[in-house]
Design a protein around this motif. Structure first.
Motif, short mmCIF file in Angstrom:
data_model
loop_
_atom_site.label_atom_id
_atom_site.label_comp_id
_atom_site.label_asym_id
_atom_site.label_seq_id
_atom_site.Cartn_x
_atom_site.Cartn_y
_atom_site.Cartn_z
N UNK A 139 0.86 -1.18 0.00
CA UNK A 139 0.00 0.00 0.00
C UNK A 139 0.90 1.23 0.00
N UNK A 140 0.30 2.40 0.20
CA UNK A 140 1.09 3.62 0.35
C UNK A 140 0.54 4.39 1.55
N UNK A 141 1.24 5.42 2.00
CA UNK A 141 0.81 6.10 3.23
C UNK A 141 -0.63 6.61 3.21
N UNK A 142 -1.10 7.12 2.07
CA UNK A 142 -2.47 7.64 2.02
C UNK A 142 -3.49 6.53 2.24
N UNK A 143 -3.27 5.40 1.56
CA UNK A 143 -4.20 4.28 1.70
C UNK A 143 -4.12 3.69 3.10
N UNK A 144 -2.90 3.54 3.62
CA UNK A 144 -2.73 3.00 4.97
C UNK A 144 -3.45 3.87 5.99
N UNK A 145 -3.40 5.19 5.79
CA UNK A 145 -4.05 6.11 6.74
C UNK A 145 -5.56 5.91 6.73
N UNK A 146 -6.12 5.59 5.57
CA UNK A 146 -7.57 5.32 5.50
C UNK A 146 -7.90 4.04 6.23
N UNK A 147 -7.13 2.98 5.97
CA UNK A 147 -7.41 1.70 6.62
C UNK A 147 -7.15 1.75 8.12
N UNK A 148 -6.32 2.68 8.56
CA UNK A 148 -6.04 2.82 10.00
C UNK A 148 -7.24 3.42 10.74
N UNK A 149 -8.08 4.16 10.02
CA UNK A 149 -9.26 4.75 10.65
C UNK A 149 -10.29 3.67 10.98
N UNK A 150 -11.19 4.01 11.86
CA UNK A 150 -12.25 3.07 12.18
C UNK A 150 -13.51 3.80 12.62
N UNK A 151 -14.63 3.16 12.35
CA UNK A 151 -15.87 3.58 12.97
C UNK A 151 -15.81 3.09 14.41
N UNK A 152 -16.15 3.95 15.35
CA UNK A 152 -16.25 3.51 16.74
C UNK A 152 -17.64 3.89 17.19
N UNK A 153 -18.52 2.91 17.21
CA UNK A 153 -19.94 3.16 17.39
C UNK A 153 -20.40 4.15 16.32
N UNK A 154 -20.04 3.82 15.07
CA UNK A 154 -20.39 4.67 13.94
C UNK A 154 -19.35 5.75 13.70
N UNK A 155 -19.56 6.59 12.70
CA UNK A 155 -18.62 7.68 12.44
C UNK A 155 -18.51 8.59 13.66
#
Length: 316
Positions: A93-109
């Motif tokens: 992957x690359x840093x931009x994509x990794x940063x997206x996958x690192x995010x998470x919904x926590x009880x939704x957005x």
């Protein structure tokens, strides 16, 4: 049922502050701040869209997994070269994509950025949203990597005979792949997707408090699927102005009562017992991961000729 994801509203699961904060709440006031040097506190990072619970720190994160996977690929390519086979590796992957996958919904957005970009849809790069039918196929995006240049070959261009050579080199990246295996006792006893808020009185009260804010803003909690932190009308299968507006209202409610930090503190408090039981094993696992990352970074930086060039105009 966990708050990490969108599992039931309207459609079933599709697949699933620049500074960090960790203010004390009732859920953590009686727990030790550290166990054998391991922090028992939750940290949320609004800019990164991450909720970091104590046990999370002993799992391989998205960017780390990408680095270890790329390191594995380069190590195998170097082994293959010694056997007369030359090809280039596509980075995981690359840093931009990794940063997206690192995010998470926590009880939704739970951040303004998540609400504005995805509404209630999964936090995915544009191309994955297209593949899953959430965005239309004519949505523009730029591929992340250039195709092989003249004289280069990608791994997907190898013949069956050459693939046999590559199979012999699987052991070359073994240290990197082993680091990604979660086999600890705490992992076997704790499923991060199974935090059941209904068994915790503080969590139940907090969700009810969120519901009151929903009512004040003209929303009704979604109760059919047992996920009342979503409002009725929330959709995971589309990103529209209506969905974004609704998601922003949800985030406003969460911000107004400090919902995310408080819920993360509640969940963290439930992890303390496992940390006390498995602290030595957890520390050893984190050491294994860190050592593998150091070696992977070295292999990657010393062999740039083995990696296909990334596209500087890549967008997600």
């Amino acid at each position: 049922m966990t708050g990490r994801g969108f599992t039931g509203v309207v459609i079933s699961s599709i697949f699933l502050l620049s500074a960090c904060t960790s203010a004390d709440s009732d859920a953590v006031s009686e727990n030790p701040r550290e166990v054998d040097g391991i922090s028992t506190r939750a940290e949320i990072n609004v800019d990164a869209g991450t909720v970091d619970l104590p046990l999370d720190r002993f799992y391989v994160k998205a960017a780390e997994e990408d680095q270890l996977s790329t390191g594995t690929g380069v190590a195998m390519a170097l082994c293959a070269e010694e056997k007369g086979l030359t090809y280039q590796v596509t980075p995981a992957s690359n840093p931009e994509i990794s940063a997206i996958y690192a995010q998470e919904h926590y009880f939704g957005p739970w951040t303004q950025d998540q609400a504005k970009k995805w509404g209630f849809a999964p936090l995915l790069p544009t191309n994955d949203l297209i593949v899953n039918g959430i965005l239309s196929e004519d949505t523009p995006y730029t591929k992340g990597y250039f195709p092989p240049k003249k004289g280069e070959r990608a791994i997907y261009d190898l013949t069956d005979e050459e693939q046999l050579i590559l199979d012999e080199c699987g052991i070359a990246g073994q240290a990197f792949t082993k680091a990604q295996v979660q086999d600890g006792g705490w992992h076997r006893e704790y499923d991060p997707l199974e935090f059941n808020y209904t068994r915790n009185a503080q969590a139940v009260a907090l969700v009810e408090e969120l519901g009151k804010c929903f009512s004040e803003k003209g929303m009704s909690p979604e109760t059919r699927e047992g996920e009342p932190w979503y409002p009725q009308g929330a959709r995971a299968d589309r990103i529209t102005e209506e969905q974004i507006t609704l998601a922003l209202k949800v985030v406003e409610c969460k911000d107004s009562i400090n919902f995310t930090q408080r819920m993360a503190d509640i969940e963290s408090a439930e992890q303390v017992q496992l940390i006390e039981k498995y602290s030595a094993e957890m520390i050893a696992k984190r050491k294994q991961i860190d050592e593998a990352l150091s070696e992977a970074n070295k292999v990657i930086s010393q062999n740039p000729q083995k990696i296909l060039e990334s596209n500087p105009e890549h967008t997600h």
